[in-house]
Design a protein around this motif. Structure first.
Motif, PDB file in Angstrom:
ATOM      1  N   LEU A 135       0.823  -1.205   0.000  1.00  0.00           N
ATOM      2  CA  LEU A 135       0.000   0.000   0.000  1.00  0.00           C
ATOM      3  C   LEU A 135       0.862   1.262   0.000  1.00  0.00           C
ATOM      4  CD1 LEU A 135      -2.820  -0.948   2.540  1.00  0.00           C
ATOM      5  CD2 LEU A 135      -3.050  -0.665   0.067  1.00  0.00           C
ATOM      6  N   MET A 136       2.023   1.194   0.629  1.00  0.00           N
ATOM      7  CA  MET A 136       2.887   2.368   0.726  1.00  0.00           C
ATOM      8  C   MET A 136       3.782   2.542  -0.496  1.00  0.00           C
ATOM      9  SD  MET A 136       2.208   3.886   3.578  1.00  0.00           S
ATOM     10  CE  MET A 136       3.648   4.914   3.811  1.00  0.00           C
ATOM     11  N   LEU A 137       4.256   1.414  -1.083  1.00  0.00           N
ATOM     12  CA  LEU A 137       5.312   1.500  -2.084  1.00  0.00           C
ATOM     13  C   LEU A 137       4.917   1.026  -3.472  1.00  0.00           C
ATOM     14  CD1 LEU A 137       8.322   0.185   0.067  1.00  0.00           C
ATOM     15  CD2 LEU A 137       7.574   2.553  -0.276  1.00  0.00           C
ATOM     16  N   SER A 138       3.683   0.636  -3.671  1.00  0.00           N
ATOM     17  CA  SER A 138       3.252   0.189  -4.994  1.00  0.00           C
ATOM     18  C   SER A 138       3.464   1.291  -6.032  1.00  0.00           C
ATOM     19  CB  SER A 138       1.777  -0.214  -4.945  1.00  0.00           C
ATOM     20  OG  SER A 138       1.316  -0.521  -6.238  1.00  0.00           O
ATOM     21  N   THR A 139       3.879   0.880  -7.226  1.00  0.00           N
ATOM     22  CA  THR A 139       4.191   1.864  -8.273  1.00  0.00           C
ATOM     23  C   THR A 139       2.952   2.620  -8.728  1.00  0.00           C
ATOM     24  OG1 THR A 139       5.975   0.416  -9.044  1.00  0.00           O
ATOM     25  CG2 THR A 139       5.263   2.172 -10.529  1.00  0.00           C
ATOM     26  N   SER A 140       1.828   1.930  -8.853  1.00  0.00           N
ATOM     27  CA  SER A 140       0.629   2.554  -9.404  1.00  0.00           C
ATOM     28  C   SER A 140      -0.204   3.278  -8.348  1.00  0.00           C
ATOM     29  CB  SER A 140      -0.236   1.480 -10.089  1.00  0.00           C
ATOM     30  OG  SER A 140      -0.576   0.449  -9.159  1.00  0.00           O
ATOM     31  N   SER A 141      -0.359   2.684  -7.180  1.00  0.00           N
ATOM     32  CA  SER A 141      -1.272   3.270  -6.187  1.00  0.00           C
ATOM     33  C   SER A 141      -0.638   3.469  -4.819  1.00  0.00           C
ATOM     34  CB  SER A 141      -2.511   2.364  -6.036  1.00  0.00           C
ATOM     35  OG  SER A 141      -2.125   1.050  -5.638  1.00  0.00           O
ATOM     36  N   GLY A 142       0.673   3.285  -4.701  1.00  0.00           N
ATOM     37  CA  GLY A 142       1.333   3.436  -3.412  1.00  0.00           C
ATOM     38  C   GLY A 142       1.379   4.884  -2.948  1.00  0.00           C
ATOM     39  N   PHE A 143       1.268   5.093  -1.651  1.00  0.00           N
ATOM     40  CA  PHE A 143       1.244   6.448  -1.091  1.00  0.00           C
ATOM     41  C   PHE A 143       2.533   7.211  -1.408  1.00  0.00           C
ATOM     42  CE2 PHE A 143       2.539   9.173   2.471  1.00  0.00           C
ATOM     43  CZ  PHE A 143       1.534  10.133   2.417  1.00  0.00           C
ATOM     44  N   VAL A 144       3.686   6.531  -1.272  1.00  0.00           N
ATOM     45  CA  VAL A 144       4.972   7.197  -1.482  1.00  0.00           C
ATOM     46  C   VAL A 144       5.106   7.658  -2.935  1.00  0.00           C
ATOM     47  CG1 VAL A 144       7.482   6.894  -1.454  1.00  0.00           C
ATOM     48  CG2 VAL A 144       6.094   5.935   0.389  1.00  0.00           C
ATOM     49  N   ASN A 145       4.756   6.785  -3.884  1.00  0.00           N
ATOM     50  CA  ASN A 145       4.879   7.169  -5.295  1.00  0.00           C
ATOM     51  C   ASN A 145       3.861   8.234  -5.689  1.00  0.00           C
ATOM     52  OD1 ASN A 145       7.073   5.759  -6.577  1.00  0.00           O
ATOM     53  ND2 ASN A 145       5.975   3.870  -6.192  1.00  0.00           N
ATOM     54  N   LYS A 146       2.685   8.195  -5.087  1.00  0.00           N
ATOM     55  CA  LYS A 146       1.713   9.266  -5.352  1.00  0.00           C
ATOM     56  C   LYS A 146       2.240  10.601  -4.852  1.00  0.00           C
ATOM     57  CE  LYS A 146      -2.709   6.859  -5.652  1.00  0.00           C
ATOM     58  NZ  LYS A 146      -4.077   6.732  -5.085  1.00  0.00           N
ATOM     59  N   LEU A 147       2.891  10.559  -3.699  1.00  0.00           N
ATOM     60  CA  LEU A 147       3.476  11.786  -3.150  1.00  0.00           C
ATOM     61  C   LEU A 147       4.607  12.296  -4.048  1.00  0.00           C
ATOM     62  CD1 LEU A 147       3.527  13.766  -0.765  1.00  0.00           C
ATOM     63  CD2 LEU A 147       5.167  12.244   0.361  1.00  0.00           C
ATOM     64  N   THR A 149       5.023  11.741  -7.347  1.00  0.00           N
ATOM     65  CA  THR A 149       4.481  12.251  -8.613  1.00  0.00           C
ATOM     66  C   THR A 149       3.780  13.596  -8.419  1.00  0.00           C
ATOM     67  OG1 THR A 149       2.506  10.869  -8.258  1.00  0.00           O
ATOM     68  CG2 THR A 149       4.245   9.987  -9.684  1.00  0.00           C
ATOM     69  N   SER A 150       3.123  13.776  -7.263  1.00  0.00           N
ATOM     70  CA  SER A 150       2.463  15.066  -6.993  1.00  0.00           C
ATOM     71  C   SER A 150       3.474  16.185  -6.827  1.00  0.00           C
ATOM     72  CB  SER A 150       1.597  14.953  -5.740  1.00  0.00           C
ATOM     73  OG  SER A 150       2.398  14.761  -4.581  1.00  0.00           O
ATOM     74  N   MET A 151       4.722  15.826  -6.468  1.00  0.00           N
ATOM     75  CA  MET A 151       5.780  16.819  -6.310  1.00  0.00           C
ATOM     76  C   MET A 151       6.603  16.987  -7.585  1.00  0.00           C
ATOM     77  SD  MET A 151       7.027  15.674  -2.490  1.00  0.00           S
ATOM     78  CE  MET A 151       8.397  16.833  -2.461  1.00  0.00           C
ATOM     79  N   GLY A 152       6.199  16.266  -8.644  1.00  0.00           N
ATOM     80  CA  GLY A 152       6.869  16.426  -9.924  1.00  0.00           C
ATOM     81  C   GLY A 152       7.992  15.433 -10.180  1.00  0.00           C
ATOM     82  N   TYR A 153       8.179  14.466  -9.306  1.00  0.00           N
ATOM     83  CA  TYR A 153       9.231  13.475  -9.488  1.00  0.00           C
ATOM     84  C   TYR A 153       8.660  12.220 -10.153  1.00  0.00           C
ATOM     85  CZ  TYR A 153      11.845  16.325  -6.145  1.00  0.00           C
ATOM     86  OH  TYR A 153      12.480  17.363  -5.520  1.00  0.00           O
ATOM     87  N   ASP A 154       9.554  11.410 -10.720  1.00  0.00           N
ATOM     88  CA  ASP A 154       9.133  10.141 -11.310  1.00  0.00           C
ATOM     89  C   ASP A 154       8.896   9.112 -10.216  1.00  0.00           C
ATOM     90  OD1 ASP A 154       9.395  11.187 -13.868  1.00  0.00           O
ATOM     91  OD2 ASP A 154      11.513  10.580 -14.016  1.00  0.00           O
ATOM     92  N   SER A 155       7.968   8.203 -10.468  1.00  0.00           N
ATOM     93  CA  SER A 155       7.708   7.133  -9.502  1.00  0.00           C
ATOM     94  C   SER A 155       8.877   6.150  -9.487  1.00  0.00           C
ATOM     95  CB  SER A 155       6.411   6.395  -9.852  1.00  0.00           C
ATOM     96  OG  SER A 155       6.501   5.822 -11.147  1.00  0.00           O
ATOM     97  N   ILE A 156       9.056   5.475  -8.374  1.00  0.00           N
ATOM     98  CA  ILE A 156      10.168   4.544  -8.177  1.00  0.00           C
ATOM     99  C   ILE A 156       9.614   3.134  -8.026  1.00  0.00           C
ATOM    100  CG2 ILE A 156      12.136   3.944  -6.718  1.00  0.00           C
ATOM    101  CD1 ILE A 156      12.226   6.852  -5.820  1.00  0.00           C
ATOM    102  N   ASP A 157      10.224   2.184  -8.731  1.00  0.00           N
ATOM    103  CA  ASP A 157       9.788   0.786  -8.646  1.00  0.00           C
ATOM    104  C   ASP A 157      10.426   0.124  -7.421  1.00  0.00           C
ATOM    105  OD1 ASP A 157       8.373   1.114 -11.008  1.00  0.00           O
ATOM    106  OD2 ASP A 157      10.071   0.517 -12.239  1.00  0.00           O
ATOM    107  N   PHE A 158       9.883   0.411  -6.248  1.00  0.00           N
ATOM    108  CA  PHE A 158      10.440  -0.148  -5.017  1.00  0.00           C
ATOM    109  C   PHE A 158      10.316  -1.669  -4.983  1.00  0.00           C
ATOM    110  CE2 PHE A 158       9.222   4.170  -3.676  1.00  0.00           C
ATOM    111  CZ  PHE A 158      10.414   4.590  -3.118  1.00  0.00           C
ATOM    112  N   LEU A 159       9.160  -2.182  -5.378  1.00  0.00           N
ATOM    113  CA  LEU A 159       8.857  -3.601  -5.174  1.00  0.00           C
ATOM    114  C   LEU A 159       9.394  -4.493  -6.281  1.00  0.00           C
ATOM    115  CD1 LEU A 159       5.164  -3.169  -3.988  1.00  0.00           C
ATOM    116  CD2 LEU A 159       7.204  -3.453  -2.579  1.00  0.00           C
TER     117      LEU A 159
END
Length: 305
Positions: A135-147, A149-159
């Protein structure tokens, strides 16, 4: 000889209630730990459920030779040791540091609240922990990646990033167990003679000096014992955590002895082969405990036996 037997019987009669209380635990270890050890014999057989335990043919060290000659052996060894070394370096010292910090908290109600908060993750199953991780680190719906992308950064494939997998496992273990690991160290610190601290204060020692020269030396034996036991589990990673976190993208760095035993023994029904792998792990664990215990005694510590 007769006097020796008499002394033993007198001891048994004198401490009969203690032995009675210990009986359930002794029965547990006998039934569930020692009697099943006969099962390791199938590591030296070509076990078949149809032939049975005793009638299956002996094959000697054939399964061990097959395992050691398998190209995946060194991959499994690398992954298992790497994950355990990370835990040993980053996870093992943290309960000690956290215990020392909690011991310096003078308000008891604050200490109890902090302890309750850091103990809580221990009671969550790995299914819940991994679910939170997704839930926190998922690329598509994870909280961290949403945060991000909202700040203008690319999402990270943590998992799905092999380079991050071992670090994620270590962080999960720290978050889940570091609080619970303080229980033993806090108990050890509580047993330290308070007069030692008073003498140190009279000599002008501050808080840090008291920790370094009084607290840590007083709990050194506990630290060494737990370190020996931890090194004895260097071939064990924890099947549930790794299995739940594993996916196709990280399989090369995620496959360890425990998942290999499950795959070959349960999914592929290679009972003898998987037992040989498990026996190899156990033998290495015993060797590590013996060597580490001897090394600890050589440096003047008590060890575990």
């Amino acid at each position: 000889m007769k006097s020796e037997h008499t002394r033993i019987w007198k001891g048994l009669i004198r401490d009969r209630m203690l032995y009675f209380i210990a009986t359930p635990m002794l029965a547990y270890f006998l039934i569930f730990k020692y009697l099943p050890m006969w099962g390791v014999l199938i590591a030296f057989k070509d076990y078949s459920p149809y032939s049975g335990f005793w009638d299956s043919p002996w094959v000697g060290l054939q399964h061990f030779e097959r395992f050691f000659s398998n190209e995946s052996f060194f991959v499994l060894l690398r992954n298992t040791l790497a994950i355990n070394l990370l835990n040993l370096v980053f996870f093992f010292p943290l309960p000690i540091v956290l215990s020392l910090m909690l011991n310096e908290v003078r308000k008891e109600w604050i200490k109890r609240i902090i302890q309750s908060i850091i103990y809580l993750p221990h009671f969550l199953s790995w299914v819940v922990i991994v679910g939170i991780t997704y839930l926190m680190l998922s690329t598509s719906s994870g909280f961290v990646n949403k945060l991000l992308t909202s700040m203008g950064y690319d999402s990270i494939d943590f998992l799905t990033s092999p380079s991050m997998f071992w670090g994620l496992l270590t962080l999960q273990s720290i978050w889940k167990e570091v609080g619970w690991g303080t229980v033993i160290f806090l108990a050890a610190i509580a047993s330290v003679d308070t007069q030692l601290f008073e003498a140190a204060r009279m000599d002008g020692a501050g808080r840090l000096r008291q920790i370094w020269h009084v607290t840590l030396p007083a709990i050194r034996n506990v630290i060494i014992i737990l370190l020996i036991l931890r090194i004895g589990h260097m071939m064990d990673v924890g099947f549930e955590q790794v299995y739940l976190m594993m996916n196709g993208a990280v399989s090369d760095v995620a496959d360890v002895f425990d998942t290999y035993v499950y795959r070959s023994g349960i999914q592929q029904a290679q009972f003898s082969f998987s037992t040989a792998v498990g026996l190899f792990k156990s033998i290495i664990g015993v060797i590590l405990v013996v060597l580490t215990n001897r090394l600890a005694k050589k440096f003047g510590d008590e060890g575990i036996y």
